[in-house]
Design a protein around this motif. Sequence first.
Motif, PDB file in Angstrom:
ATOM      1  N   GLU A  85     -35.089  11.029  51.558  1.00 41.47           N
ATOM      2  CA  GLU A  85     -34.329  11.883  52.869  1.00 41.47           C
ATOM      3  C   GLU A  85     -33.313  11.239  53.440  1.00 41.47           C
ATOM      4  N   GLY A  86     -32.263  10.785  52.608  1.00 42.00           N
ATOM      5  CA  GLY A  86     -30.945  10.407  53.055  1.00 42.00           C
ATOM      6  C   GLY A  86     -30.891   9.070  53.419  1.00 42.00           C
ATOM      7  N   LYS A  87     -32.111   8.295  53.312  1.00 40.74           N
ATOM      8  CA  LYS A  87     -32.103   6.591  53.725  1.00 40.74           C
ATOM      9  C   LYS A  87     -32.133   5.995  52.456  1.00 40.74           C
ATOM     10  N   HIS A  88     -31.578   4.718  52.409  1.00 39.51           N
ATOM     11  CA  HIS A  88     -31.394   3.907  51.385  1.00 39.51           C
ATOM     12  C   HIS A  88     -32.523   2.946  51.576  1.00 39.51           C
ATOM     13  N   TYR A  89     -33.611   2.445  50.730  1.00 35.43           N
ATOM     14  CA  TYR A  89     -34.703   1.690  50.584  1.00 35.43           C
ATOM     15  C   TYR A  89     -34.351   0.659  49.328  1.00 35.43           C
ATOM     16  N   TYR A  90     -34.992  -0.859  49.473  1.00 38.67           N
ATOM     17  CA  TYR A  90     -34.942  -1.736  48.253  1.00 38.67           C
ATOM     18  C   TYR A  90     -36.444  -1.984  48.216  1.00 38.67           C
ATOM     19  N   ASP A  91     -36.707  -2.506  46.857  1.00 35.87           N
ATOM     20  CA  ASP A  91     -37.898  -3.297  46.630  1.00 35.87           C
ATOM     21  C   ASP A  91     -37.517  -4.494  45.799  1.00 35.87           C
ATOM     22  N   PHE A  92     -37.494  -5.417  46.203  1.00 37.75           N
ATOM     23  CA  PHE A  92     -37.052  -6.755  45.452  1.00 37.75           C
ATOM     24  C   PHE A  92     -38.285  -7.779  45.060  1.00 37.75           C
ATOM     25  N   ASP A  93     -38.369  -7.671  43.560  1.00 41.51           N
ATOM     26  CA  ASP A  93     -39.172  -8.630  43.173  1.00 41.51           C
ATOM     27  C   ASP A  93     -38.719  -9.824  42.928  1.00 41.51           C
ATOM     28  N   TYR A  94     -39.138 -11.063  43.176  1.00 39.32           N
ATOM     29  CA  TYR A  94     -38.250 -12.227  42.927  1.00 39.32           C
ATOM     30  C   TYR A  94     -39.059 -13.250  42.859  1.00 39.32           C
TER      31      TYR A  94
ATOM     32  N   VAL B 225     -30.584 -10.122  39.851  1.00 36.37           N
ATOM     33  CA  VAL B 225     -29.960 -11.435  40.465  1.00 36.37           C
ATOM     34  C   VAL B 225     -28.954 -12.112  39.234  1.00 36.37           C
ATOM     35  N   VAL B 226     -27.776 -12.553  39.428  1.00 29.34           N
ATOM     36  CA  VAL B 226     -27.115 -13.316  38.735  1.00 29.34           C
ATOM     37  C   VAL B 226     -27.733 -14.621  38.338  1.00 29.34           C
ATOM     38  N   HIS B 227     -28.287 -15.145  37.118  1.00 31.24           N
ATOM     39  CA  HIS B 227     -28.748 -16.527  36.903  1.00 31.24           C
ATOM     40  C   HIS B 227     -27.938 -17.509  37.692  1.00 31.24           C
ATOM     41  N   ASP B 228     -28.642 -18.328  38.254  1.00 24.13           N
ATOM     42  CA  ASP B 228     -28.137 -19.707  38.896  1.00 24.13           C
ATOM     43  C   ASP B 228     -27.090 -19.436  39.900  1.00 24.13           C
ATOM     44  N   SER B 229     -26.964 -17.907  40.632  1.00 23.99           N
ATOM     45  CA  SER B 229     -26.247 -17.816  41.651  1.00 23.99           C
ATOM     46  C   SER B 229     -26.898 -18.156  42.945  1.00 23.99           C
ATOM     47  N   GLY B 230     -27.909 -18.453  43.118  1.00 20.87           N
ATOM     48  CA  GLY B 230     -28.391 -18.900  44.472  1.00 20.87           C
ATOM     49  C   GLY B 230     -28.043 -20.012  44.990  1.00 20.87           C
ATOM     50  N   GLN B 231     -27.915 -19.886  46.450  1.00 20.28           N
ATOM     51  CA  GLN B 231     -27.196 -21.403  47.085  1.00 20.28           C
ATOM     52  C   GLN B 231     -27.856 -21.459  48.192  1.00 20.28           C
ATOM     53  N   ASP B 232     -28.180 -22.726  48.755  1.00 23.45           N
ATOM     54  CA  ASP B 232     -28.584 -23.359  49.869  1.00 23.45           C
ATOM     55  C   ASP B 232     -30.271 -23.157  49.624  1.00 23.45           C
ATOM     56  N   GLU B 233     -30.984 -22.538  50.390  1.00 19.83           N
ATOM     57  CA  GLU B 233     -32.593 -22.468  50.258  1.00 19.83           C
ATOM     58  C   GLU B 233     -32.956 -21.486  49.186  1.00 19.83           C
ATOM     59  N   LEU B 234     -32.132 -20.869  48.631  1.00 22.71           N
ATOM     60  CA  LEU B 234     -32.087 -19.620  47.687  1.00 22.71           C
ATOM     61  C   LEU B 234     -31.796 -20.213  46.330  1.00 22.71           C
ATOM     62  N   ALA B 235     -31.401 -21.524  45.999  1.00 23.31           N
ATOM     63  CA  ALA B 235     -31.281 -21.880  44.922  1.00 23.31           C
ATOM     64  C   ALA B 235     -32.360 -21.787  43.964  1.00 23.31           C
ATOM     65  N   GLY B 236     -32.220 -21.152  42.672  1.00 17.53           N
ATOM     66  CA  GLY B 236     -33.376 -20.914  41.805  1.00 17.53           C
ATOM     67  C   GLY B 236     -33.641 -19.727  41.795  1.00 17.53           C
ATOM     68  N   LEU B 237     -33.270 -18.724  42.553  1.00 11.24           N
ATOM     69  CA  LEU B 237     -33.535 -17.385  42.811  1.00 11.24           C
ATOM     70  C   LEU B 237     -33.670 -16.651  41.588  1.00 11.24           C
ATOM     71  N   SER B 238     -34.511 -15.713  41.432  1.00  5.77           N
ATOM     72  CA  SER B 238     -34.269 -14.718  40.121  1.00  5.77           C
ATOM     73  C   SER B 238     -34.969 -13.514  40.606  1.00  5.77           C
ATOM     74  N   GLY B 239     -34.658 -12.361  39.995  1.00  6.13           N
ATOM     75  CA  GLY B 239     -35.425 -11.167  40.161  1.00  6.13           C
ATOM     76  C   GLY B 239     -34.673  -9.852  40.047  1.00  6.13           C
ATOM     77  N   THR B 240     -35.377  -9.115  40.334  1.00  6.15           N
ATOM     78  CA  THR B 240     -34.714  -7.486  40.335  1.00  6.15           C
ATOM     79  C   THR B 240     -34.933  -6.692  41.307  1.00  6.15           C
ATOM     80  N   LEU B 241     -34.040  -5.828  41.804  1.00  9.83           N
ATOM     81  CA  LEU B 241     -33.950  -5.035  42.949  1.00  9.83           C
ATOM     82  C   LEU B 241     -33.991  -3.485  42.636  1.00  9.83           C
ATOM     83  N   GLN B 242     -34.817  -2.752  43.251  1.00  7.06           N
ATOM     84  CA  GLN B 242     -34.877  -1.356  42.777  1.00  7.06           C
ATOM     85  C   GLN B 242     -34.413  -0.845  44.063  1.00  7.06           C
TER      86      GLN B 242
END
Length: 133
Positions: free
Chosen positions: A118-127, A96-113
Motif C-alpha cells: 500500500e505504498g509503504k516500504h518495509y524490511y525483514d532483516f535476517d542477521y 550485508v557485505v562481508h566484514d563491513s560491520g563496525q563497532d558493536e556490529l562487527a561480525g554482522l552478516s545477513g540478508t534484508l528483504q
Amino acid sequence: MPKVSGEFSVRIAPESMSSVANESSISRMSLDKQYTGALSASGRGEMLAFMNRDIGSGAYVAMERVQGTLDGLHGSFLLHHCGTMQRGTSGLTVAVVHDSGQDELAGLSGTLQIRIEEGKHYYDFDYQLSPAA
C-alpha cells in the motif's frame, strides 16, 4: 538467526553520469533512507540502474552504508543490492557485505528483504552476529 522487521522511508535523487553511461541509458541515483523499528538507522548510498520500460526489463545494483542501532547495538555496515526485472517479474537480493560491520556490529552478516505494501516500504532483516575476525 534473529529476524527483525520494520518500516523505512526512501528518497531517491538523480545524479550526474559519465558520457559513456549516458550513451548506454544507465542512470545513477543517490539513496537516502530512514529505518525504524529494531533497525533504527539511516542509510546512504548510490545506485546504478537500467530499465527498458517498453517491455518491463532491467536491473540495478547499489551500495548502501547503514548507520545506527540494530537490536540495541550501535554501529554501521554496508548493504549490497542486486535487483532484476524480467518482463515484469522482479528479483532482489540485499545482503550485508562481508566484514563491513563496525563497532558493536562487527561480525554482522545477513540478508534484508524489502516489501512494498500500500505504498509503504518495509524490511525483514535476517542477521547473525559472529565474533569479528
